[in-house]
Write an enzyme that holds these catalytic residues in place. Structure first.
Site, PDB file in Angstrom:
ATOM      1  N   GLU A   1      10.661   8.048 -16.544  1.00  0.00           N
ATOM      2  CA  GLU A   1       9.069   8.377 -16.971  1.00  0.00           C
ATOM      3  C   GLU A   1       9.031   8.338 -18.272  1.00  0.00           C
ATOM      4  OE1 GLU A   1       9.175  12.474 -15.252  1.00  0.00           O
ATOM      5  OE2 GLU A   1      11.285  12.092 -15.087  1.00  0.00           O
TER       6      GLU A   1
ATOM      7  N   HIS B   1       0.808  -1.036  -0.176  1.00  0.00           N
ATOM      8  CA  HIS B   1       0.125  -0.691   0.052  1.00  0.00           C
ATOM      9  C   HIS B   1       1.161   1.068   0.434  1.00  0.00           C
ATOM     10  CE1 HIS B   1      -3.407  -2.553   1.834  1.00  0.00           C
ATOM     11  NE2 HIS B   1      -2.104  -3.016   1.783  1.00  0.00           N
TER      12      HIS B   1
ATOM     13  N   SER C   1      16.426  20.910 -15.233  1.00  0.00           N
ATOM     14  CA  SER C   1      15.829  21.386 -15.685  1.00  0.00           C
ATOM     15  C   SER C   1      16.061  22.483 -16.289  1.00  0.00           C
ATOM     16  CB  SER C   1      15.296  21.670 -14.195  1.00  0.00           C
ATOM     17  OG  SER C   1      14.527  22.820 -14.431  1.00  0.00           O
TER      18      SER C   1
ATOM     19  N   LYS D   1      17.273  19.979 -10.148  1.00  0.00           N
ATOM     20  CA  LYS D   1      16.790  19.192 -10.871  1.00  0.00           C
ATOM     21  C   LYS D   1      17.589  17.817 -11.162  1.00  0.00           C
ATOM     22  CE  LYS D   1      12.994  18.715  -9.943  1.00  0.00           C
ATOM     23  NZ  LYS D   1      11.799  18.944 -10.906  1.00  0.00           N
TER      24      LYS D   1
END
Ligand code: ARG
Length: 462
Positions: free
Chosen positions: A293, A159, A280, A286
Site C-alpha cells: 500500500e 476490466h 491490526s 487482519k
C-alpha cells in the site's frame, strides 16, 4: 560575511534571504561530483596555460585531501560550512582554507551555472547504474516467482472481470516485462547525460583556451554540449529522470495493487509471507499488505515531483535562472523513493506463495467461454456465429447458476449439434493455455521460453 560574489555589494544581504537561497543542505549530495569536476577543470586550466604546474598540483592535492576528509562525520557541519551557499562555495572555501592563494585561481573561466550542470550529469552517470541494479534485483525476484509457480493456473482479468486462464508464471513475467522497459529507459537517460557542459561559462562560453575534448575524455563524457546558452539552462535530464522514475513507480504501483488484490480473502491466489505483512491493533484476524500500500501511495509523490518540475521549467527564459536550483530536491526524492520502493517490492514478492488450488479453481468456469467458441470454429462455424451460440449458452448458465462442466451432452447439443462428447473434457483451464500458439502467449512452452530468455538477460546484468 563574504559570499563568492560579495565584491559588488556595499551592504550584507538579509540573513533570512540568504538562508532562503541556500542549497547546501541538499546539494552536498553532489560533493564528490563537484570535486571530480574541479580536478578536471584545474587540469584543463593547466593545459591551457592559465595555471602554473605548481598551482595546479596544489589544487589537485587539496581536492584529494577534501575527498579523503569526507569520511569525517562532521565534515559538512563545521561552523564555516553553516554559511556556505551551496556545494560549490563549500568546496572552494575548504580548498582555500587548505592551500591558500592557489585555491583562489580554480574558478578562472568557470561559472557555477556550468558546474551544477556537470555535477548533475556526473551524479546521474554514477547513480543510475545503482538504481538499475535495484531494478534487476526485482526482475530477478519476479523470475524466481515465475519459476516456482510452475504449471499453476490462475485467471487473468480485463476490466477486473475474469477473462481467460493463464499460467501464474505468465502473470509474474508480465510485470517483469514492464520493469525491463524501465531499465532500458534509464539506459537511454545515461546516454542523454553523456555530454560535457563545461566550457559553457555562465552562458556565453569561456575566454580561456580550454580543450573541451580532453576535458570530456578525462571526465568520461563522449560528447560536448551543442550550445552554451542551452547547456547552462537545460535540465532535460532531470525531467527525464523524473519521468522514468514516475513511470517505474506506476509499474510498481500496479504490481502492488495486484498483490494487494490477489492476497485478499476475496481472491486468495497468493499468500503473503508473515515477514511482509502487518496486523491490526484492533482486529485480530487482519494480515495487511502495508508495504504494498505504501509503494502504491508513494507513486503519487514521484508523479508529483515530475509534474512540479515541468511546471518549474515551463516559464523560464533560456539560460540559467535560480529556479533551476529546485531540480535537486525533486531528483533526490524521486531517486530515494524509487529505490526504497523497488527494494520493498522485491522483498514482498520474494515471500509470496502461490495457492495453486484456489487460483486454479478460479481459472475454470465461465472464463472458458472463448475456448468453447474456438471449439465451434474448429468445426467450421464462423467466429461471430460461434460467439453468439456460446453467449446464449453462458446466459443460460448464469441464470441457472451453473457452469460448462456440469452440462450433459444433450444440453450442449441443444445449443449446437456440432458439440461432440469430447467437449466435456476439452474445455478446461489447462487445455485453454495449451491451445495458445504465439511466443508471447501463456502456452507453457512459450512461458518457459520467455522465462529462459529473461534468465539469460539477468545473467548479462550481473
Ligand atoms: N546552487 C545553484 C543551483 O543549484 C548553483 C548554480 C548557481 N548559479 C548562480 N548563478 N547562482 O542551481
Amino acid at each position: 560575511m563574504a559570499h563568492l560574489w560579495s565584491g559588488r555589494f556595499e551592504g550584507d544581504p538579509d540573513a533570512a534571504l540568504v538562508e532562503f537561497g541556500r542549497s547546501f543542505g541538499f546539494d552536498r549530495r553532489l560533493f564528490e561530483d563537484d570535486v571530480r569536476g574541479s580536478m578536471a577543470w584545474a587540469a584543463a586550466l593547466e593545459r591551457a596555460g592559465v595555471l602554473t604546474g605548481r598551482d595546479a598540483a596544489a589544487i589537485q592535492s587539496g581536492l584529494r585531501d577534501l575527498l579523503s576528509d569526507r569520511v569525517r562525520e562532521s565534515f559538512f557541519d563545521s561552523p564555516a560550512a553553516a554559511a556556505d551557499e551551496d556545494v560549490h562555495a563549500f568546496v572552494e572555501r575548504e580548498l582555500v582554507a587548505r592551500i591558500g592563494e592557489a585555491g583562489r585561481r580554480l574558478h578562472t573561466g568557470r561559472s557555477r551555472n556550468e558546474q551544477i550542470a556537470v555535477d548533475l550529469r556526473l551524479y546521474l552517470k554514477r547513480r543510475i547504474p545503482e538504481l538499475q541494479d535495484d531494478i534487476v534485483s526485482l526482475v530477478g525476484v519476479l523470475a524466481g516467482a515465475a519459476d516456482s509457480a510452475g504449471q499453476a493456473l490462475m485467471p487473468s482479468y480485463t476490466h477486473l472481470r475474469r477473462a481467460q486462464p493463464i499460467l501464474a508464471a505468465h502473470f509474474f513475467l508480465a510485470h517483469a516485462a514492464a520493469f525491463r522497459r524501465d531499465h532500458a529507459r534509464f539506459s537511454g537517460l545515461l546516454n542523454d547525460a553523456d555530454e560535457l557542459p563545461l566550457g559553457s561559462g555562465a552562458i556565453a562560453g569561456t575566454s580561456y583556451a580550454i580543450d573541451v575534448d580532453a576535458l570530456a575524455k578525462e571526465l568520461g563524457f563522449s560528447r560536448i554540449v551543442r550550445n552554451s546558452i542551452d547547456a547552462t539552462g537545460d535540465r532535460d535530464i532531470v525531467a527525464t529522470f523524473l519521468y522514468a522514475s514516475a513511470l517505474a513507480m506506476v509499474h510498481l504501483s500496479r504490481l502492488a495493487e495486484d498483490v494487494i488484490l490477489f492476497t485478499s480473502e476475496e481472491f486468495g491466489f497468493f499468500e503473503l509471507a508473515d515477514t511482509a505483512a502487518t496486523g491490526s491493533s484492533l482486529m485480530p484476524q487482519k494480515k495487511n499488505p502495508d508495504p504494498m500500500e505504501l509503494v502504491r501511495g508513494k507513486a503519487g509523490r514521484v508523479i508529483g515531483r515530475l509534474t512540479g518540475w515541468l511546471a518549474t521549467m515551463k516559464g523560464l527564459p533560456i539560460g540559467y535562472s535560480k529556479d533551476l536550483q529546485e531540480d535537486k530536491e525533486a531528483l533526490f526524492e524521486a531517486e530515494d523513493t524509487l529505490r526504497a520502493s523497488l527494494a520493498a517490492t522485491a522483498s514482498v514478492v520474494k515471500g509470496l506463495a502461490v495457492n495453486a488450488v484456489a487460483a486454479g479453481r478460479a481459472a475454470s468456469g465461465l472464463l472458458l467461454a472463448t475456448d468453447v467458441a474456438d471449439y465451434l470454429v474448429e468445426k467450421g462455424v464462423a467466429f461471430r456465429d460461434a460467439h453468439a451460440v456460446v453467449g446464449a449458452l453462458v446466459l443460460r448458465l448464469v441464470r441457472e447458476g451453473r457452469s460448462f462442466d456440469d452440462l450433459t451432452i444433450e444440453e450442449w447439443r441443444s445449443h449446437s449439434p456440432l458439440f461432440d462428447p469430447d467437449v466435456r473434457t476439452a474445455i478446461t483451464a489447462a487445455a485453454s493455455v495449451a491451445k495458445k500458439r504465439t511466443p508471447q502467449s501463456t502456452h507453457p512452452d512459450a512461458v518457459a521460453a520467455s522465462l529462459a530468455e529473461l534468465q539469460t538477460w539477468l545473467a548479462t546484468q550481473r
